[in-house]
Design an enzyme around this catalytic site. Sequence first.
Site, short mmCIF file in Angstrom:
data_model
loop_
_atom_site.label_atom_id
_atom_site.label_comp_id
_atom_site.label_asym_id
_atom_site.label_seq_id
_atom_site.Cartn_x
_atom_site.Cartn_y
_atom_site.Cartn_z
N ARG A 221 4.74 -4.89 3.98
CA ARG A 221 5.97 -4.06 3.06
C ARG A 221 6.68 -5.18 2.58
O ARG A 221 7.17 -6.09 3.56
CB ARG A 221 6.45 -3.11 3.95
CG ARG A 221 5.90 -1.73 3.90
CD ARG A 221 5.38 -0.99 2.79
NE ARG A 221 4.86 0.11 2.94
CZ ARG A 221 3.58 0.33 2.99
NH1 ARG A 221 2.57 -0.75 2.46
NH2 ARG A 221 2.88 1.50 3.04
N HIS A 269 0.32 -4.92 -5.42
CA HIS A 269 0.16 -4.07 -4.25
C HIS A 269 -1.25 -3.24 -4.43
O HIS A 269 -1.42 -2.29 -4.43
CB HIS A 269 1.24 -3.14 -4.06
CG HIS A 269 1.24 -2.31 -2.93
ND1 HIS A 269 2.49 -1.73 -2.40
CD2 HIS A 269 0.34 -2.02 -1.96
CE1 HIS A 269 2.27 -1.36 -1.31
NE2 HIS A 269 1.03 -1.28 -0.97
C1 GLV Z 1 -0.70 0.90 1.18
O1 GLV Z 1 0.30 0.18 1.17
C2 GLV Z 1 -0.88 1.85 2.41
O2 GLV Z 1 0.08 1.63 3.28
O3 GLV Z 1 -1.88 2.43 2.55
#
Ligand code: GLV
Length: 306
Positions: A221, A269
């Site tokens: 994160r 991401h």
């Molecule tokens: C992606 O970031 C997840 O937590 O699945």
Amino acid sequence: MSIALLIPDRKLDQLQQKLQQQLPGVTIEIWPEISKPEAVDFAVVWRQPANSLTAFPKLKALQSFGAGVDSILSDPGLPDVPLARIVDPDLTRSMLNYLHGVLLHYQLRFDQFAMQQQKQQWKARSPRKIQQLCVLGLGELGKAAALYFQALGYQLSGWSASPKQIVGVACYAGLNEFAKAVAEADVVICLLPLTAQTENLLNDQRLSQFKPGAILVNVARGAIVDDLALLQNLDSGQLGAACLDVFRTEPLPAEHPFWQHSAVLLTPHISAVTNADTAVLQIAENYRRVQAALPMFNLVDKQRGY
Ligand code: GLV
């Protein structure tokens, strides 16, 4: 009894269809078009808008659509019901592929060759020495990553909030042992959950404990890293490079300096995206368990935050 899908900014028709195939006869609706909020007893959530779940007075359980749950737990209107998350070999495989690709990218100096190409510079270089890896966070994905790279012949250390034992991995725990965990690592891979304890963990003090020239890979994160401290440590050469898949604000704002920084490799991401085909099996199973008054699989400890 019905299921609400609360995953904003994502097309959910396919997920709805796939889940419907697993649960014929069950009403499955996409938020905010919920015909009878008082009939909703199960919700599949991911970054749900704050307080949106308060509309469902009969909610019995929540199922995260991802592995991480920080964006769910931060909701001030989170109902006091059990929360489960996705734990999926497919997600793990996708993460390991990403990390392996990143390691080879740096090992083979593709970052430097890309810059040389821009200058039409022909200059052979031998591979970077990357032997020691440190994995921060030894949960489901962190442990899998440590074991995977250890099996490939890298030397592994690992760090986690509470003590862990993994054969072949030098495990350290707690803030007092952080410096020891990262001291020798050529690459530090962050797979920590975001909690009050890990927010800004990678600040200037901790980044300065990395081996000089080390590479940071953050696939956890964005808020675990202090952005300014990271930029300063890249500029000073204390860190050699950073590969970032996650950010404090996503999408990464256009004016953010990470976009232009020559030592930052960024991806939007995508390191481990939930696969709807495999996730629906877990979601349906957990839904059936809730109906049978059985505990869901892959429950989250809401106090701990993961
Ligand atoms: C992606 O970031 C997840 O937590 O699945």
